[in-house]
Scaffold this motif. Sequence first.
Motif, mmCIF file in Angstrom:
data_model
loop_
_atom_site.group_PDB
_atom_site.id
_atom_site.type_symbol
_atom_site.label_atom_id
_atom_site.label_comp_id
_atom_site.label_asym_id
_atom_site.label_seq_id
_atom_site.Cartn_x
_atom_site.Cartn_y
_atom_site.Cartn_z
ATOM 1 N N PRO A 123 0.773 -1.082 -0.185
ATOM 2 C CA PRO A 123 0.229 0.006 -0.086
ATOM 3 C C PRO A 123 0.800 1.303 0.012
ATOM 4 C CG PRO A 123 -0.039 -0.985 2.052
ATOM 5 C CD PRO A 123 0.664 -1.802 1.208
ATOM 6 N N THR A 124 0.551 2.387 -0.652
ATOM 7 C CA THR A 124 0.842 3.558 -0.591
ATOM 8 C C THR A 124 0.521 4.392 1.027
ATOM 9 O OG1 THR A 124 0.138 3.980 -2.805
ATOM 10 C CG2 THR A 124 1.034 6.032 -1.403
ATOM 11 N N SER A 125 2.029 4.657 1.467
ATOM 12 C CA SER A 125 1.812 5.365 2.918
ATOM 13 C C SER A 125 1.633 7.003 2.792
ATOM 14 C CB SER A 125 3.271 4.992 3.631
ATOM 15 O OG SER A 125 4.351 5.554 2.813
ATOM 16 N N PHE A 126 1.046 7.286 3.897
ATOM 17 C CA PHE A 126 0.611 8.669 3.804
ATOM 18 C C PHE A 126 1.091 9.114 5.220
ATOM 19 C CE2 PHE A 126 -2.339 6.901 0.953
ATOM 20 C CZ PHE A 126 -2.538 7.686 0.010
ATOM 21 N N ALA A 127 1.411 10.492 4.960
ATOM 22 C CA ALA A 127 1.920 11.146 6.313
ATOM 23 C C ALA A 127 1.705 12.632 6.403
ATOM 24 C CB ALA A 127 3.391 10.815 6.738
ATOM 25 N N THR A 128 1.328 13.380 7.492
ATOM 26 C CA THR A 128 1.290 14.828 7.504
ATOM 27 C C THR A 128 2.015 15.422 8.627
ATOM 28 O OG1 THR A 128 -0.471 14.527 9.423
ATOM 29 C CG2 THR A 128 -1.304 14.537 7.077
ATOM 30 N N ALA A 129 2.295 16.680 8.281
ATOM 31 C CA ALA A 129 3.387 17.262 9.113
ATOM 32 C C ALA A 129 3.086 18.939 9.049
ATOM 33 C CB ALA A 129 5.030 17.132 8.644
ATOM 34 N N THR A 130 3.415 19.647 10.054
ATOM 35 C CA THR A 130 3.036 20.950 10.161
ATOM 36 C C THR A 130 4.549 21.664 10.160
ATOM 37 O OG1 THR A 130 1.255 20.749 11.384
ATOM 38 C CG2 THR A 130 2.340 22.911 11.287
#
Length: 217
Positions: free
Chosen positions: A151-158
């Motif tokens: 699967p494609t991995s997803f991440a968020t950051a500020t």
Amino acid sequence: MWSSYLSICDGDSIFVGGGFQTTAGSYNDTLVSNFCCDAIVTTIVTVLPNSATTVNVDICNGDSIFAGGAFQTMAGSYIDTLVAGNGCDSVLTTVVNVLPTFAVTDSVEICQGDSALAGGAFQTASGTYIDTLTAGNGCDSVVTTVLNVIPTSFATATVVICDGDSAFLAGAFQTTAGSYVDTLVAGSGCDSILTPKLVESQVNAQDETVQKCQGDT
């Protein structure tokens, strides 16, 4: 005296000349006619040959061939006795050779959104797929493909920057607050989608003066 012609097959016999004969030749028999006189009968015997043929046949494992009076699935020599055009035996020896089939299992990994040819079509879901191909010997080659979709991995950051500064996001230096998207390569070799949110620090002039004073010696 009269003559007769007879044919026998090799290995057979005929009663002439006072005995059973197995070889070609002329044989005389003396009989008594109705007039009490001797009658000489000459029998000319011809020995016809039997024929023998050997054929080699290859079959694939799991198939069969009719030989030796039945369907055969194992390697070996099988004999059929037929009748040749001359009426004698025609011995057919069939040498059967059983060729192997092949079975191969292959593990394949693809990234989500990609596809792999397996089971006769392009597959996008994890699973086990089977293809039956033809090997070099003409028999089946069964290829089992175990497909794993990563699967494609997803991440968020500020990301916080000060007014007038910039941050390298989405392939360029950004100075405006907002959401950006970066497509990176994960350790698996597949896409890793990073969604950073760029925020400008809210520091007023008084705060900046205080911070500078605190930094003086």
